[in-house]
Write a protein that holds these residues in place. Structure first.
Motif, mmCIF file in Angstrom:
data_model
loop_
_atom_site.group_PDB
_atom_site.id
_atom_site.type_symbol
_atom_site.label_atom_id
_atom_site.label_comp_id
_atom_site.label_asym_id
_atom_site.label_seq_id
_atom_site.Cartn_x
_atom_site.Cartn_y
_atom_site.Cartn_z
ATOM 1 N N MET A 134 6.897 -2.482 2.472
ATOM 2 C CA MET A 134 5.529 -2.221 3.198
ATOM 3 C C MET A 134 4.404 -1.464 2.612
ATOM 4 O O MET A 134 4.751 -0.525 1.824
ATOM 5 N N ILE A 135 3.296 -2.105 2.501
ATOM 6 C CA ILE A 135 1.961 -1.352 2.217
ATOM 7 C C ILE A 135 1.204 -0.827 3.226
ATOM 8 O O ILE A 135 1.117 -1.624 4.228
ATOM 9 N N THR A 136 1.062 0.603 3.471
ATOM 10 C CA THR A 136 0.638 1.067 4.678
ATOM 11 C C THR A 136 0.076 2.259 4.344
ATOM 12 O O THR A 136 0.232 3.052 3.377
ATOM 13 N N ASP A 137 -0.756 2.755 5.188
ATOM 14 C CA ASP A 137 -1.345 4.253 5.257
ATOM 15 C C ASP A 137 -0.666 5.421 5.972
ATOM 16 O O ASP A 137 -0.482 6.458 5.904
ATOM 17 N N ASN A 138 0.389 4.919 6.747
ATOM 18 C CA ASN A 138 1.313 5.435 7.714
ATOM 19 C C ASN A 138 2.517 5.322 7.514
ATOM 20 O O ASN A 138 3.479 4.381 8.085
ATOM 21 N N PRO A 139 3.522 6.083 6.755
ATOM 22 C CA PRO A 139 4.872 5.879 6.351
ATOM 23 C C PRO A 139 5.546 6.412 7.478
ATOM 24 O O PRO A 139 6.856 6.374 7.341
ATOM 25 N N ASP A 140 5.307 7.102 8.338
ATOM 26 C CA ASP A 140 5.827 7.676 9.430
ATOM 27 C C ASP A 140 6.149 6.988 10.660
ATOM 28 O O ASP A 140 6.774 7.506 11.724
ATOM 29 N N THR A 141 5.663 5.703 10.799
ATOM 30 C CA THR A 141 5.678 4.824 12.124
ATOM 31 C C THR A 141 7.474 4.436 12.159
ATOM 32 O O THR A 141 7.960 4.178 11.104
ATOM 33 N N PRO A 142 7.875 4.082 13.392
ATOM 34 C CA PRO A 142 9.077 3.571 13.480
ATOM 35 C C PRO A 142 9.228 2.174 12.342
ATOM 36 O O PRO A 142 10.368 2.194 11.910
ATOM 37 N N LEU A 143 8.333 1.473 12.198
ATOM 38 C CA LEU A 143 8.475 0.176 11.418
ATOM 39 C C LEU A 143 8.508 0.602 10.118
ATOM 40 O O LEU A 143 9.555 0.333 9.323
ATOM 41 N N ALA A 144 7.618 1.450 9.648
ATOM 42 C CA ALA A 144 7.804 2.052 8.062
ATOM 43 C C ALA A 144 8.985 2.509 7.795
ATOM 44 O O ALA A 144 9.613 2.432 6.600
ATOM 45 N N LYS A 145 9.459 3.326 8.723
ATOM 46 C CA LYS A 145 10.963 4.042 8.594
ATOM 47 C C LYS A 145 11.985 2.895 8.097
ATOM 48 O O LYS A 145 12.999 3.246 7.615
ATOM 49 N N ARG A 146 11.514 1.592 8.937
ATOM 50 C CA ARG A 146 12.875 0.810 8.580
ATOM 51 C C ARG A 146 12.856 -0.226 7.090
ATOM 52 O O ARG A 146 13.540 -0.918 6.766
ATOM 53 N N ALA A 147 11.508 0.150 6.433
ATOM 54 C CA ALA A 147 11.478 -0.589 5.115
ATOM 55 C C ALA A 147 12.411 0.119 3.981
ATOM 56 O O ALA A 147 12.461 1.088 4.160
ATOM 57 N N THR A 148 12.438 -0.941 3.206
ATOM 58 C CA THR A 148 13.520 -0.564 1.763
ATOM 59 C C THR A 148 12.432 0.121 0.826
ATOM 60 O O THR A 148 12.895 1.209 0.234
ATOM 61 N N HIS A 149 11.240 -0.220 0.807
ATOM 62 C CA HIS A 149 10.195 0.612 -0.020
ATOM 63 C C HIS A 149 8.814 0.674 0.607
ATOM 64 O O HIS A 149 8.432 -0.262 1.236
ATOM 65 N N ILE A 150 8.252 1.783 0.379
ATOM 66 C CA ILE A 150 6.902 1.810 1.112
ATOM 67 C C ILE A 150 5.946 2.200 0.080
ATOM 68 O O ILE A 150 6.255 2.996 -0.766
ATOM 69 N N ILE A 151 4.754 1.547 -0.025
ATOM 70 C CA ILE A 151 3.692 1.821 -0.902
ATOM 71 C C ILE A 151 2.631 2.450 -0.029
ATOM 72 O O ILE A 151 2.020 1.521 0.739
ATOM 73 N N ARG A 152 2.239 3.596 -0.198
ATOM 74 C CA ARG A 152 1.108 4.157 0.423
ATOM 75 C C ARG A 152 -0.202 3.483 -0.087
ATOM 76 O O ARG A 152 -0.393 3.554 -1.302
ATOM 77 N N ALA A 153 -0.994 3.132 0.987
ATOM 78 C CA ALA A 153 -2.591 2.613 0.749
ATOM 79 C C ALA A 153 -3.401 3.336 1.597
ATOM 80 O O ALA A 153 -3.732 3.275 2.749
ATOM 81 N N ILE A 154 -4.026 4.377 0.910
ATOM 82 C CA ILE A 154 -4.785 5.369 1.763
ATOM 83 C C ILE A 154 -6.056 4.578 2.336
ATOM 84 O O ILE A 154 -6.783 3.879 1.434
ATOM 85 N N SER A 155 -6.390 4.970 3.686
ATOM 86 C CA SER A 155 -7.632 4.644 4.375
ATOM 87 C C SER A 155 -8.552 5.670 4.581
ATOM 88 O O SER A 155 -8.044 6.594 5.211
ATOM 89 N N ARG A 156 -9.764 5.716 4.223
ATOM 90 C CA ARG A 156 -10.842 6.390 4.812
ATOM 91 C C ARG A 156 -11.535 5.912 5.777
ATOM 92 O O ARG A 156 -13.025 6.597 6.055
ATOM 93 N N ASP A 157 -11.269 4.788 6.437
ATOM 94 C CA ASP A 157 -12.448 4.203 7.127
ATOM 95 C C ASP A 157 -12.837 5.001 8.536
ATOM 96 O O ASP A 157 -14.098 5.097 8.795
ATOM 97 N N GLN A 158 -12.084 5.892 9.058
ATOM 98 C CA GLN A 158 -12.395 6.825 10.278
ATOM 99 C C GLN A 158 -13.510 7.912 9.626
ATOM 100 O O GLN A 158 -14.290 8.269 10.325
ATOM 101 N N ALA A 159 -13.300 8.381 8.586
ATOM 102 C CA ALA A 159 -14.070 9.272 8.078
ATOM 103 C C ALA A 159 -15.625 8.832 7.645
ATOM 104 O O ALA A 159 -16.491 9.409 7.791
#
Length: 208
Positions: A134-159
């Protein structure tokens, strides 16, 4: 400072980009990529590359704008010999996921990490013991926690915008390009690798 500070009305001219606003955007983009790179664990990333290289099929899944990034990822991975596929709709992804096998890989792209429409895809992958990346900016979601591997992709769109609107995929594209580059080094036979690259990248030049 965000772009929300630029007031637009029917009676005022459209604001023009300035060195200040352009610089703010560039600064956020540089931070996105720098933070994304700093969070990559070399051992985990190598394991991801190995899974992709040896997969029988890589199903790429996402929702909304992430589907476009999935298509881009499938194209790039295919260029280096990975059998990757990103269906054009989430419904089609759900259907393909039911046929996943243990030697396949599910690659999920989701900046937020939240989507009910991805749950059935995760369920199918888990039922078949298919590894999930899973490629995501949020590794703490229920879906992300089900992934075998997580790659963080940081997003600063809100800023940048001062809103919840997610419009940029710079860091996701950066991760995809890193996967592409690392996969180029997986080939033991340089002759075969060059044949695949030439076939995928050079074909159109014959007609240019």
């Amino acid at each position: 400072l965000s772009y929300r500070s630029l007031e637009i009305s029917n009676s005022s001219p459209m604001p023009q980009p300035s060195a200040s606003t352009t610089g703010i955007s560039l600064s956020h983009k540089v931070k996105e990529l720098s933070q994304t790179a700093s969070l990559i664990d070399s051992d985990d990333f190598s394991a991801v590359v190995n899974l992709l290289h040896n997969a029988n099929l890589v199903l790429i899944a996402g929702v909304g704008n992430s589907i476009n990034m999935g298509v881009n990822a499938a194209f790039k991975l295919s260029q280096v010999g990975v059998r990757a596929f990103c269906p054009s709709t989430t419904e089609a992804m759900v259907s393909v996921a039911t046929n996943l096998k243990e030697n396949d890989v599910l690659l999920v792209i989701s900046t937020s990490g939240y989507s009910k429409r991805l749950v059935n895809i995760f369920d199918s992958a888990e039922d078949s013991n298919t590894p999930i990346i899973m490629i995501t900016d949020n590794p703490d979601t229920p879906l992300a926690k089900r992934a075998t591997h997580i790659i963080r992709a940081i997003s600063r769109d809100q800023a940048i915008t001062g809103t919840e609107i997610a419009f940029s995929h710079s860091s996701i594209n950066f991760v995809i390009e890193l996967l592409f580059l690392f996969l180029t080094s997986c080939w033991d036979d340089p002759v075969e690798f060059n044949r695949i690259i030439s076939k995928n990248l050079m074909g159109d030049k014959q007609y240019s």
